[in-house]
Design a protein around this motif. Structure first.
Motif, mmCIF file in Angstrom:
data_model
loop_
_atom_site.group_PDB
_atom_site.id
_atom_site.type_symbol
_atom_site.label_atom_id
_atom_site.label_comp_id
_atom_site.label_asym_id
_atom_site.label_seq_id
_atom_site.Cartn_x
_atom_site.Cartn_y
_atom_site.Cartn_z
ATOM 1 N N GLU A 56 -36.472 29.612 71.573
ATOM 2 C CA GLU A 56 -35.762 28.731 71.686
ATOM 3 C C GLU A 56 -35.090 28.508 73.163
ATOM 4 O O GLU A 56 -35.245 30.402 73.506
ATOM 5 N N PHE A 57 -34.975 27.795 74.114
ATOM 6 C CA PHE A 57 -34.699 28.638 75.575
ATOM 7 C C PHE A 57 -33.478 27.693 75.464
ATOM 8 O O PHE A 57 -33.579 25.740 75.405
ATOM 9 N N ALA A 58 -32.195 28.089 75.904
ATOM 10 C CA ALA A 58 -31.206 27.916 75.982
ATOM 11 C C ALA A 58 -30.595 27.473 77.991
ATOM 12 O O ALA A 58 -30.780 28.053 78.381
ATOM 13 N N GLY A 59 -30.240 26.469 78.132
ATOM 14 C CA GLY A 59 -30.084 26.231 79.039
ATOM 15 C C GLY A 59 -28.566 26.730 79.238
ATOM 16 O O GLY A 59 -28.079 26.801 78.865
ATOM 17 N N THR A 60 -28.170 27.000 81.183
ATOM 18 C CA THR A 60 -27.120 27.500 81.376
ATOM 19 C C THR A 60 -26.589 26.071 81.535
ATOM 20 O O THR A 60 -26.575 24.894 81.099
ATOM 21 N N SER A 61 -25.523 25.985 82.160
ATOM 22 C CA SER A 61 -24.577 25.178 82.457
ATOM 23 C C SER A 61 -25.022 24.701 83.866
ATOM 24 O O SER A 61 -25.442 25.255 84.679
ATOM 25 N N ILE A 62 -24.937 23.065 83.933
ATOM 26 C CA ILE A 62 -24.977 22.506 86.007
ATOM 27 C C ILE A 62 -23.428 23.148 86.485
ATOM 28 O O ILE A 62 -24.148 23.874 87.833
ATOM 29 N N THR A 63 -22.696 23.609 85.736
ATOM 30 C CA THR A 63 -22.032 23.293 86.388
ATOM 31 C C THR A 63 -20.222 24.010 85.874
ATOM 32 O O THR A 63 -19.477 25.290 86.180
ATOM 33 N N SER A 64 -20.357 23.985 84.159
ATOM 34 C CA SER A 64 -18.996 24.579 83.405
ATOM 35 C C SER A 64 -19.200 25.662 82.762
ATOM 36 O O SER A 64 -20.180 27.116 83.176
ATOM 37 N N ASP A 65 -17.970 26.333 83.615
ATOM 38 C CA ASP A 65 -17.650 27.797 83.298
ATOM 39 C C ASP A 65 -18.321 28.552 81.428
ATOM 40 O O ASP A 65 -17.735 28.009 80.836
ATOM 41 N N CYS A 66 -18.133 29.564 82.121
ATOM 42 C CA CYS A 66 -19.013 30.235 80.809
ATOM 43 C C CYS A 66 -17.792 31.489 80.282
ATOM 44 O O CYS A 66 -17.748 32.809 81.002
ATOM 45 N N GLY A 67 -16.447 31.008 80.077
ATOM 46 C CA GLY A 67 -15.660 31.385 79.972
ATOM 47 C C GLY A 67 -15.801 33.611 79.009
ATOM 48 O O GLY A 67 -15.540 34.252 78.787
ATOM 49 N N TRP A 68 -16.358 32.827 78.109
ATOM 50 C CA TRP A 68 -17.286 34.175 77.122
ATOM 51 C C TRP A 68 -18.367 34.383 77.908
ATOM 52 O O TRP A 68 -18.885 35.940 76.813
ATOM 53 N N MET A 69 -18.291 34.529 79.001
ATOM 54 C CA MET A 69 -19.858 35.644 79.632
ATOM 55 C C MET A 69 -19.795 37.547 79.596
ATOM 56 O O MET A 69 -20.251 37.685 78.921
ATOM 57 N N HIS A 70 -18.572 37.552 79.075
ATOM 58 C CA HIS A 70 -18.614 39.549 79.444
ATOM 59 C C HIS A 70 -18.867 39.942 77.801
ATOM 60 O O HIS A 70 -19.121 40.203 77.258
ATOM 61 N N GLU A 71 -18.341 38.871 76.698
ATOM 62 C CA GLU A 71 -19.053 38.832 75.690
ATOM 63 C C GLU A 71 -19.807 38.770 74.808
ATOM 64 O O GLU A 71 -20.738 39.369 74.163
ATOM 65 N N MET A 72 -20.005 37.912 75.680
ATOM 66 C CA MET A 72 -22.531 37.795 75.095
ATOM 67 C C MET A 72 -22.768 39.054 75.636
ATOM 68 O O MET A 72 -23.919 39.181 74.955
ATOM 69 N N ASP A 73 -22.694 39.614 77.770
ATOM 70 C CA ASP A 73 -23.069 40.691 77.376
ATOM 71 C C ASP A 73 -22.669 42.218 76.719
ATOM 72 O O ASP A 73 -23.498 42.918 76.318
ATOM 73 N N GLN A 74 -21.577 42.147 76.366
ATOM 74 C CA GLN A 74 -21.097 43.571 75.302
ATOM 75 C C GLN A 74 -22.033 43.696 74.309
ATOM 76 O O GLN A 74 -22.751 44.366 73.639
ATOM 77 N N MET A 75 -22.234 41.873 73.620
ATOM 78 C CA MET A 75 -22.534 41.989 71.901
ATOM 79 C C MET A 75 -24.500 42.064 72.602
ATOM 80 O O MET A 75 -25.332 41.415 71.464
ATOM 81 N N ARG A 76 -24.959 41.901 73.535
ATOM 82 C CA ARG A 76 -26.561 41.563 73.601
ATOM 83 C C ARG A 76 -27.260 42.689 72.955
ATOM 84 O O ARG A 76 -28.258 41.881 71.957
ATOM 85 N N GLY A 77 -27.216 43.524 72.795
ATOM 86 C CA GLY A 77 -27.478 44.831 72.099
ATOM 87 C C GLY A 77 -27.329 44.863 70.178
ATOM 88 O O GLY A 77 -28.494 45.122 69.615
ATOM 89 N N ASN A 78 -26.292 43.808 70.100
ATOM 90 C CA ASN A 78 -27.168 43.636 68.498
ATOM 91 C C ASN A 78 -27.862 42.407 68.059
ATOM 92 O O ASN A 78 -27.361 42.012 66.906
ATOM 93 N N ASN A 79 -28.354 41.783 69.134
ATOM 94 C CA ASN A 79 -28.924 40.614 69.003
ATOM 95 C C ASN A 79 -30.177 40.318 69.295
ATOM 96 O O ASN A 79 -31.165 40.010 70.769
ATOM 97 N N PRO A 80 -31.496 41.538 69.049
ATOM 98 C CA PRO A 80 -32.388 42.057 69.321
ATOM 99 C C PRO A 80 -33.417 40.910 69.328
ATOM 100 O O PRO A 80 -34.717 41.186 69.706
ATOM 101 N N HIS A 81 -33.033 39.777 69.028
ATOM 102 C CA HIS A 81 -33.999 38.349 68.962
ATOM 103 C C HIS A 81 -33.643 37.373 70.475
ATOM 104 O O HIS A 81 -34.884 36.714 70.092
ATOM 105 N N VAL A 82 -32.822 38.534 71.406
ATOM 106 C CA VAL A 82 -32.733 38.130 72.439
ATOM 107 C C VAL A 82 -33.397 37.876 73.904
ATOM 108 O O VAL A 82 -33.684 39.372 73.694
ATOM 109 N N ARG A 83 -34.460 37.302 74.359
ATOM 110 C CA ARG A 83 -35.774 37.846 75.184
ATOM 111 C C ARG A 83 -34.680 38.139 77.069
ATOM 112 O O ARG A 83 -35.426 38.898 77.649
#
Ligand SMILES: [Fe+2]
Length: 517
Positions: free
Chosen positions: A443-470
């Motif tokens: 899966e290739f998810a695109g970022t947004s053209i402009t829209s804010d990612c209000g949950w970017m902090h949480e995404m980064d914090q939880m990255r280690g719990n998602n080993p399928h994410v390259r």
């Protein structure tokens, strides 16, 4: 084909304004919203424009349908004229033109322009699809909140001029007028800041008048117009074209809109979407129930593309606070979510997709989904699982059914998605959450053209719990480029240096190849 009968009237709006009369009454350039082409097939493409000399106030056209001239050339210098003729811009469709140009050759470029009186539209370039082409270059875009940045990614995309742009939704945002300036949000260990750089043109949009003027605001952007003029687009609607997180007949806030109010709102939203998109079919109405045929298959050389509609037929998100927590992000999955009756695509689309996938002989099978299909865990490993229940993560049984289909001899499934304002390259495993389970797709998810990612902090914090994410980048805005050959799929994540600068440079953040993932 335009017949005499059509030219003389008998349209929904009542009568056709002769070209000479329309010319006299149009006081300013009506091509303020640019041109577009879409739904490319091997022998046809849909050409679009809308006449709107006063775009932010309903369009500003005189009453009546209008005849518009089109011309199509085989070269960018406009020397080899292929075809010309007249098309109608009906008043009932806000003087938009949807013209299916047929009889074309596969894998060819064409240039087109509209004209009325002394006014010429911009020159558009389009390209037909080709089944036996050896390569495909495709772009993926989504989520372009007008207020939260400028559309510099589109200037970069226009320069690249892909064979086709896939837009998976949030083309407009329905919300009201913000405040220019910077907003800071405190998170553990960091301060996030978001800016509002330009403003919406009204309070939250509800009526057809509102939706039309909102599209006109967005489509006035020159970078967006350039991307439309450079390539054909395939478009799917997500939630913000109607109302945040709507699902089938249910708005995000059923306590604030009655079912009837929401139906009427959907009719307006669907109609305005059609009026501003290079698509062939207007919404159909059954009673007060509007519907749009969005899901469809397209072929670009090595890639068979299945454009999905993950919004119109889905079961509602769970809002049972007792058993499932509250809020879309990070709700605890609950038994209700696993019910077999819950659906994302609806039965008809599910069956259609299974048929299309079985029939496909392409080296790559692309599922363009508005929402993420891979799972993403928003809680530490020792805590109860929490996920985004607006995405496929909220519809476990439906996803399992789709995985079963993908497991049946479907060549190289690749999911491309948006909605979540976060770039990610992920392996989809047969068992979501278990990175050791059999990989069944990328899966290739695109970022947004402009829209804010209000949950970017949480995404980064939880990255280690998602080993399928390259690869994960929630912090930058941009789009994806896909270069596909028979043997390889390559994704380049393009990001802008400064989302608050309309002239920002754009560069490749990372390139991911499926054969290396
Ligand atoms: Fe979005």
């Amino acid at each position: 084909m335009i017949t005499r009968r059509l030219l003389l009237g008998a349209t929904a709006a009542g009568f056709v304004l002769p070209a000479s009369l329309a010319r006299a009454q149009i006081q300013a350039n009506p091509f303020t919203l640019g041109v577009a082409s879409g739904a490319p097939k091997g022998d046809s493409v849909v050409l679009w424009t809308r006449l709107a000399p006063d775009p932010l106030k309903g369009g500003g056209m005189p009453a009546g349908d209008v005849v518009v001239r089109y011309r199509v050339w085989e070269d960018a210098e406009m020397r080899r004229l292929l075809r010309e003729g007249d098309v109608i811009a009906p008043e009932a469709d806000a003087h938009s033109v949807h013209f299916k140009l047929g009889g074309l050759l596969p894998g060819r470029e064409y240039w087109y322009q509209f004209a009325i009186g002394d006014y010429d539209s911009a020159l558009g370039r389009t390209r037909t699809a080709i089944a036996n082409g050896e390569t495909a270059k495709l772009a993926l875009a989504s989520c372009q909140n007008w207020q939260s940045g400028f559309f510099a990614p589109y200037a970069d995309m226009a320069e690249w001029a892909p064979d086709c742009v896939i837009h998976v939704g949030d083309y407009i945002y329905e919300g009201g007028i913000g405040t220019i300036g910077t907003r800071q949000v405190e998170k553990p260990g960091e301060t996030l800041s978001y800016r509002t750089v330009r403003l919406h043109n009204s309070t939250e949009i509800v009526t057809l008048w509102d939706y039309r003027n909102r599209y006109a605001l967005y489509k006035g952007d020159t970078a967006l117009q350039a991307a439309h003029a450079a390539s054909p687009w395939i478009v799917a609607m997500d939630d913000h074209e109607v109302d945040n997180n709507w699902a089938a007949d249910i708005p995000q806030d059923p306590w604030a809109q009655t079912p009837l109010e929401f139906q009427v709102r959907k009719i307006a939203a669907f109609k305005a979407w059609y009026e501003h998109m290079p698509v062939e079919r207007p919404p159909a109405l059954t009673g007060l129930q509007p519907s749009l045929q969005i899901y469809n298959s397209y072929r670009f050389g090595p890639a068979q593309l299945h454009l999905l509609d993950t919004r119109q037929y889905r079961s509602d998100q769970y809002l049972n606070e007792d058993t499932c927590g509250a809020g879309v992000l990070g709700r605890v999955p609950c038994p209700e979510q696993d019910h077999a009756s819950r659906t994302v695509l609806g039965l008809a689309q599910e069956q259609w997709l299974a048929r299309e996938l079985r029939r496909s002989e392409a080296p790559f099978n692309v599922l363009a989904s508005q929402i993420w299909m891979a799972t993403y865990r928003f809680s530490p490993a020792e805590a109860p699982l929490s996920v985004n229940t607006d995405a496929w993560d909220g519809y476990n049984a439906a996803r399992a059914r789709l995985f079963e289909t993908l497991g049946q001899d479907v060549a190289n499934p690749v999911v491309v998605s948006g909605d979540w304002h976060c770039a990610a390259a992920m392996t989809i495993n047969a068992e979501p959450g278990n990175a050791n389970a059999r990989p069944i797709a990328h899966e290739f998810a695109g970022t947004s053209i402009t829209s804010d990612c209000g949950w970017m902090h949480e995404m980064d914090q939880m990255r280690g719990n998602n080993p399928h994410v390259r690869h994960l980048n929630a912090r930058q805005r941009g789009y994806c480029r896909f270069d596909v050959t028979d043997r390889n799929w390559s994704t380049s994540y393009r990001v802008v240096d400064d989302p608050y600068d309309a002239a920002s440079a754009c560069r490749t953040d990372i390139e991911m190849r499926t054969r290396d993932m």
